[in-house]
Design an enzyme around this catalytic site. Structure first.
Site, mmCIF file in Angstrom:
data_model
loop_
_atom_site.group_PDB
_atom_site.id
_atom_site.type_symbol
_atom_site.label_atom_id
_atom_site.label_comp_id
_atom_site.label_asym_id
_atom_site.label_seq_id
_atom_site.Cartn_x
_atom_site.Cartn_y
_atom_site.Cartn_z
ATOM 1 N N GLU A 198 16.542 -11.730 -39.702
ATOM 2 C CA GLU A 198 16.966 -10.423 -39.171
ATOM 3 C C GLU A 198 16.365 -10.334 -37.769
ATOM 4 O O GLU A 198 17.094 -10.436 -36.783
ATOM 5 C CB GLU A 198 16.473 -9.296 -40.088
ATOM 6 C CG GLU A 198 16.829 -7.884 -39.597
ATOM 7 C CD GLU A 198 16.195 -6.769 -40.445
ATOM 8 O OE1 GLU A 198 15.213 -7.034 -41.163
ATOM 9 O OE2 GLU A 198 16.686 -5.618 -40.344
ATOM 10 N N ASP A 276 22.292 -1.381 -46.153
ATOM 11 C CA ASP A 276 20.848 -1.481 -45.913
ATOM 12 C C ASP A 276 20.118 -0.158 -46.188
ATOM 13 O O ASP A 276 19.623 0.041 -47.284
ATOM 14 C CB ASP A 276 20.578 -1.996 -44.489
ATOM 15 C CG ASP A 276 19.246 -2.701 -44.333
ATOM 16 O OD1 ASP A 276 18.545 -2.872 -45.332
ATOM 17 O OD2 ASP A 276 18.910 -3.104 -43.191
ATOM 18 N N ASP A 277 20.067 0.737 -45.193
ATOM 19 C CA ASP A 277 19.366 2.027 -45.325
ATOM 20 C C ASP A 277 20.260 3.127 -44.759
ATOM 21 O O ASP A 277 19.996 3.667 -43.672
ATOM 22 C CB ASP A 277 18.049 1.986 -44.537
ATOM 23 C CG ASP A 277 17.140 0.870 -45.016
ATOM 24 O OD1 ASP A 277 16.540 1.008 -46.093
ATOM 25 O OD2 ASP A 277 17.056 -0.160 -44.311
HETATM 26 N N1 ADE Z 1 13.156 -2.362 -45.616
HETATM 27 C C1 ADE Z 1 14.175 -1.501 -45.557
HETATM 28 N N2 ADE Z 1 15.104 -1.929 -44.696
HETATM 29 C C2 ADE Z 1 14.667 -3.096 -44.201
HETATM 30 C C3 ADE Z 1 15.177 -4.035 -43.265
HETATM 31 N N3 ADE Z 1 16.347 -3.862 -42.650
HETATM 32 N N4 ADE Z 1 14.447 -5.122 -42.979
HETATM 33 C C4 ADE Z 1 13.268 -5.311 -43.579
HETATM 34 N N5 ADE Z 1 12.740 -4.474 -44.462
HETATM 35 C C5 ADE Z 1 13.433 -3.372 -44.774
HETATM 36 ZN ZN ZN Z 2 17.192 -4.578 -45.911
#
Ligand code: ADE
Ligand code: ZN
Length: 332
Positions: A198, A276-277
């Site tokens: 990432e 993801d979030d």
């Molecule tokens: N925890 C929550 N989202 C994340 C992300 N994109 N990368 C690493 N840890 C995370």
């Molecule tokens: Zn993640």
């Protein structure tokens, strides 16, 4: 039918979703109030306007603070149930959910409280026609010893989970550090996944594959920097769980048009789209597909392939997978 409508109508699986990352400011306020917690914000608008991140760490700092409102089993249930209802609106039929035990156990919340709250909501998801898997992640900014102690707490409730993952601050926290705890997880019959590539270099993707023996890579967008790695990921069809709006908000790519999703696909890699979030990154699963479609002009075939990939890369059994693929084929 427009691509927008196609995206909305297709049954989808989501494979990279942190349940703490679905905590919308409205629910954060509600839970904070019933737990008598004072938030450093006066309004929902003020919280949303604080969501400007310059990299992964600046996001994580705010995200871990937000998660501190979660205390009771009912809090974890309500958080998960709110996500599942939102997922149903996006026609998500299967979801594989991450949670971060240490974010909560470090504050004195019992692992049992966390896992039973989330698991109970996932069981109730049959009402929404959604199947699921559950994956606790180890926080890589904490020590391997801490991960090991966390796994001791996970074991009595192993029937509630399906795999383990690795997340949090990637840079300077290589996967190899967690080889022993992942070996324990594999011996216990769990699947393994890890965030890699990432912000971190391709070497961390190699580390996740070789030392942790993961069956999926979360993100993995930096794989293209290493041609041997691309060859390996292609040969072995290792799924990558790409998260376009997350990549945008965390400045992995400057724009959605700059996201390398099409290059990954064109290199023959096994790509999936995920949110993801979503409470922090401004969009749930369909919005991730819409953003990609607008910026990259995806074809209907590409959209359908991505959606098929989401089920094929999941941890469901073959017969359930075939059932979902048959539902997709009704839209072809
Ligand atoms: N925890 C929550 N989202 C994340 C992300 N994109 N990368 C690493 N840890 C995370
Ligand atoms: Zn993640």
């Amino acid at each position: 039918m427009s691509n927008r409508e196609l995206i909305n109508r297709l049954p989808k699986a989501e494979l990279h979703l942190h349940i703490e990352g679905t905590l919308e400011p409205e629910l954060m306020f509600k839970i904070a109030k019933r737990n008598n917690i004072e938030l450093p914000y006066c309004s929902v608008e003020e919280i949303r306007s604080a969501y400007n991140f310059s990299n992964l760490q600046t996001f994580l700092d705010i995200y871990y603070k937000g998660a501190e409102v979660l205390q009771t089993e009912q809090d974890f249930y309500d958080l998960t149930w709110a996500y599942l209802q939102r997922a149903a609106e996006d026609n998500i039929r299967h979801t594989e959910i991450f949670f971060d035990p240490q974010t909560h156990t470090q504050r004195g919340i019992a692992y049992e409280t966390i896992v039973t709250g989330i698991h109970r909501a996932l069981q109730d998801a049959s009402q929404l026609n959604i199947t699921s898997r559950l994956i606790p992640c180890f926080l890589r900014h904490l020590s391997a010893e801490d991960a090991d102690k966390t796994f001791d707490q996970v074991l009595p409730f192993i029937h509630m989970i399906d795999g383990v993952g690795l997340d949090s601050s990637e840079l300077n926290n290589p996967p190899e550090d967690f080889a022993a705890v992942f070996a324990r997880a594999r011996e216990a019959g769990l699947k393994c996944v890890a965030h890699a590539g990432e912000e971190g270099p391709p070497e961390y993707i190699w580390g996740a594959l070789k030392s942790l023996q993961v069956s999926r890579i979360d993100h993995g967008v930096r794989a293209l920097e290493d041609t041997l790695l691309v060859e390996y990921l292609k040969e072995n069809q290792i799924p990558l769980t790409v998260c376009p709006l997350s990549n945008l908000k965390l400045k992995i790519f400057d724009t959605i048009a700059d996201n390398n999703l099409l290059e990954l696909i064109n290199a023959g890699l096994f790509v999936t789209v995920n949110s993801d979030d979503p409470a922090y990154f401004g969009g749930y699963l369909n919005e991730n597909y819409h953003a990609l479609d607008s910026a990259l002009s995806l074809s209907a075939e590409q959209i359908i392939q991505l959606v098929k990939n989401s089920f094929e890369a999941s941890f469901i059994n073959d017969s359930l997978c075939q059932k979902y693929l048959a539902e997709i084929s009704e839209h072809e």
